[in-house]
Write a protein that holds these residues in place. Structure first.
Motif, PDB file in Angstrom:
ATOM      1  N   LEU A 414     -42.071 -13.954  -0.468  1.00 43.99           N
ATOM      2  CA  LEU A 414     -40.662 -13.878  -0.855  1.00 43.99           C
ATOM      3  C   LEU A 414     -40.238 -12.418  -0.989  1.00 43.99           C
ATOM      4  O   LEU A 414     -39.168 -12.020  -0.504  1.00 43.99           O
ATOM      5  N   ILE A 415     -41.064 -11.615  -1.645  1.00 43.35           N
ATOM      6  CA  ILE A 415     -40.777 -10.186  -1.791  1.00 43.35           C
ATOM      7  C   ILE A 415     -40.734  -9.515  -0.417  1.00 43.35           C
ATOM      8  O   ILE A 415     -39.847  -8.712  -0.122  1.00 43.35           O
ATOM      9  N   ASP A 416     -41.695  -9.885   0.445  1.00 44.24           N
ATOM     10  CA  ASP A 416     -41.746  -9.286   1.785  1.00 44.24           C
ATOM     11  C   ASP A 416     -40.550  -9.698   2.635  1.00 44.24           C
ATOM     12  O   ASP A 416     -40.067  -8.913   3.459  1.00 44.24           O
ATOM     13  N   HIS A 417     -40.070 -10.938   2.452  1.00 46.35           N
ATOM     14  CA  HIS A 417     -38.921 -11.392   3.239  1.00 46.35           C
ATOM     15  C   HIS A 417     -37.688 -10.551   2.911  1.00 46.35           C
ATOM     16  O   HIS A 417     -36.858 -10.275   3.789  1.00 46.35           O
ATOM     17  N   GLY A 418     -37.553 -10.152   1.649  1.00 44.40           N
ATOM     18  CA  GLY A 418     -36.454  -9.260   1.285  1.00 44.40           C
ATOM     19  C   GLY A 418     -36.527  -7.949   2.042  1.00 44.40           C
ATOM     20  O   GLY A 418     -35.507  -7.391   2.454  1.00 44.40           O
ATOM     21  N   ARG A 419     -37.757  -7.449   2.259  1.00 46.61           N
ATOM     22  CA  ARG A 419     -37.939  -6.221   3.030  1.00 46.61           C
ATOM     23  C   ARG A 419     -37.568  -6.432   4.499  1.00 46.61           C
ATOM     24  O   ARG A 419     -36.950  -5.561   5.132  1.00 46.61           O
ATOM     25  N   ILE A 420     -37.949  -7.590   5.038  1.00 41.89           N
ATOM     26  CA  ILE A 420     -37.628  -7.903   6.426  1.00 41.89           C
ATOM     27  C   ILE A 420     -36.113  -7.955   6.626  1.00 41.89           C
ATOM     28  O   ILE A 420     -35.568  -7.388   7.578  1.00 41.89           O
ATOM     29  N   ASN A 444     -53.996  -8.695   3.707  1.00 44.62           N
ATOM     30  CA  ASN A 444     -54.151  -8.631   5.162  1.00 44.62           C
ATOM     31  C   ASN A 444     -52.856  -8.827   5.940  1.00 44.62           C
ATOM     32  O   ASN A 444     -52.862  -9.310   7.063  1.00 44.62           O
ATOM     33  N   VAL A 445     -51.717  -8.436   5.334  1.00 41.33           N
ATOM     34  CA  VAL A 445     -50.419  -8.596   5.998  1.00 41.33           C
ATOM     35  C   VAL A 445     -49.884  -7.234   6.426  1.00 41.33           C
ATOM     36  O   VAL A 445     -49.876  -6.274   5.646  1.00 41.33           O
ATOM     37  N   LEU A 446     -49.439  -7.168   7.674  1.00 44.67           N
ATOM     38  CA  LEU A 446     -48.908  -5.938   8.247  1.00 44.67           C
ATOM     39  C   LEU A 446     -47.419  -6.099   8.519  1.00 44.67           C
ATOM     40  O   LEU A 446     -46.992  -7.089   9.116  1.00 44.67           O
ATOM     41  N   LEU A 447     -46.634  -5.136   8.071  1.00 41.67           N
ATOM     42  CA  LEU A 447     -45.197  -5.119   8.346  1.00 41.67           C
ATOM     43  C   LEU A 447     -44.944  -4.159   9.501  1.00 41.67           C
ATOM     44  O   LEU A 447     -45.377  -3.006   9.470  1.00 41.67           O
ATOM     45  N   THR A 448     -44.253  -4.649  10.529  1.00 42.13           N
ATOM     46  CA  THR A 448     -43.911  -3.798  11.672  1.00 42.13           C
ATOM     47  C   THR A 448     -42.413  -3.866  11.931  1.00 42.13           C
ATOM     48  O   THR A 448     -41.766  -4.880  11.657  1.00 42.13           O
ATOM     49  N   ALA A 449     -41.875  -2.783  12.449  1.00 42.46           N
ATOM     50  CA  ALA A 449     -40.445  -2.749  12.776  1.00 42.46           C
ATOM     51  C   ALA A 449     -40.191  -1.726  13.874  1.00 42.46           C
ATOM     52  O   ALA A 449     -40.779  -0.643  13.871  1.00 42.46           O
TER      53      ALA A 449
END
Length: 461
Positions: A414-420, A444-449
């Motif tokens: 949920l926190i990561d979805h806000g970042r997305i 083990n989660v990577l955020l890419t953009a």
């Protein structure tokens, strides 16, 4: 005392001081007052009470004390990436989880499930590798902990390559760099590539840095000892001189540091760069406009006006329990689903359940981490909460260990979805993926953009 050592007995340590006194003296400089025959008095240093100074030499000492405030670098801008400016919204001290009633805890869980409903929660597994690390991965001299680090770094580089971010004419900014191992491997991967710069951002002093291993003249390494909260990239001299597209990277960028880094890249830095153009465009639209193909030179970018400040972002996430509503970039998303700073506070604490289950102390695995990456953080940054902090007493009879783990995982996503959503609003294609096995790292989660309209060339065959 040992021969040649100070004769002062340190009460709190139960041993003699181990400093070496001057020739003919029994005490070191710190404890020399014990053999002085005059009335000179030693007092704690006002800048750092861990050491003392003669009172009559205080003013002279303050001018050269190592604890004195150093001049701020030109790229220091107070709280430029901090986020929340409205005093009315600054969070107040919240009640700990352990003080919540069963009803309040159940209500929080219902809110979490409702807010998570409809989100893409099944992350794609994208465990990749890179040729640059194959030799190290096959080296039997590396222990289990070093091998885990290498697998993660290899997958991060593999994901960067998949996004076409490993190329010439780029400046790689590693946030929370520590020893600079990730930048080291990026540099190895770009061995025959020209016009590459590295900025290693780390607020703490770091021992055993990898910087000295980079002897290639084609790449430039520079350390910025500064908190990300105050970093204005557009004022870094090396970026002012050569306006290369920036690639933001990080391995286990802890909690709020991820939000500070995202704002530093796609909001603060992009806005500053846009301000230098003759015809500035709205921030969100500008972020999505142009990306230069890697084969174009920085000179061509400047000449054509196609300079794109941020070419991409690749950050391995961790420590959601260290996030902060003040700095969080996804506040608009939380508000859109009926949540606020109170729920964020509890979800942020509950996120630790994903990695600690019903445990109360740090696992043996994290206690025996390889010392090479312990200068600024541990392997996974896994901070286990005590029973009081995590509210496990309240949870007895409500959630099983497995359900608790699932709730913690939901909080993280949920926190990561806000970042997305934040990145998407800024004009980026953003995604989350599992970049390594949970046996290698629980985080083990990577955020890419990458920019929406990035001109990415097709790979050559």
């Amino acid at each position: 005392p040992e021969p040649g050592r100070c004769a002062h007995f340190v009460q709190r340590k139960g041993r003699f001081c181990r400093m070496v006194p001057a020739a003919g003296r029994r005490f070191c400089g710190e404890h020399g007052h014990e053999e002085e025959q005059n009335d000179r008095k030693r007092i704690p240093c006002p800048l750092d009470p861990k050491h003392t100074v003669y009172e009559d030499q205080l003013q002279k000492h303050l001018k050269k004390c190592n604890s004195r405030e150093k001049p701020k670098p030109v790229y220091f801008v107070q709280d430029i990436n901090a986020g929340l400016k409205d005093v009315a919204e600054i969070p107040e001290k919240q009640v700990p989880l352990s003080c919540l009633s069963i009803e309040e805890m159940q209500n929080l869980i219902l809110k979490l499930k409702k807010a998570s409903n409809g989100l893409e929660l099944h992350l794609k597994e994208q465990i990749l590798s890179h040729q640059a690390l194959q030799e190290a991965l096959n080296d039997p001299k590396n222990g289990e902990s070093a091998f885990k680090h290498l697998k993660q770094q290899a997958s991060i580089l593999g994901n960067m390559e998949k996004l076409h971010l490993l190329g010439p004419g780029r400046c790689f900014v590693e946030f929370g760099a520590g020893r600079g191992k990730l930048s080291h491997w990026v540099d190895i991967a770009l061995e025959n590539v020209e016009n590459v710069q590295f900025l290693l951002v780390e607020r703490a002093t770091t021992r055993f840095k990898m910087d000295g291993k980079h002897k290639r003249r084609d790449s430039v390494f520079e350390r910025l000892q500064i908190d990300i909260q105050h970093l204005c990239l557009n004022k870094v001299p090396i970026l002012e001189k050569k306006k290369l597209p920036v690639v933001g990277i990080g391995k286990h960028l802890c909690g709020a540091a991820t939000d500070l880094a995202l704002r530093c890249l796609v909001e603060t830095y992009t806005t500053c760069c846009d301000g230098e153009d003759e015809e500035p465009a709205p921030k969100r639209c500008r972020a999505a406009q142009t990306e230069v193909a890697p084969h174009k030179s920085a000179a061509n970018e400047s000449a054509t006006g196609d300079h794109k400040p941020v070419a991409g972002i690749v950050i391995a996430l961790c420590c959601h329990h260290k996030c902060d509503w003040t700095h969080y970039v996804g506040r608009d998303f939380f508000k859109s689903v009926g949540l606020g700073q109170v729920e964020f506070h509890y979800f942020q604490r509950m996120s630790s359940w994903a990695t600690c289950g019903m445990q109360e102390t740090t696992s043996k695995a994290s206690a025996s981490e390889d010392s090479e990456d312990q200068t600024t953080d541990t392997e996974e940054h896994e901070q286990m909460l005590s029973r009081t902090e995590s509210g496990s007493d309240t949870l007895q009879g409500i959630l099983s260990a497995e359900e608790r783990k699932e709730m913690g995982w939901l909080c993280k996503r949920l926190i990561d979805h806000g970042r997305i959503e934040y990145l998407q609003q800024q004009g980026y294609q953003a995604a989350l993926q599992c970049y390594t096995e949970s046996a290698v790292s629980l985080e083990n989660v990577l955020l890419t953009a990458v920019p929406n309209h990035a001109l990415i060339p097709e790979p050559t065959i």
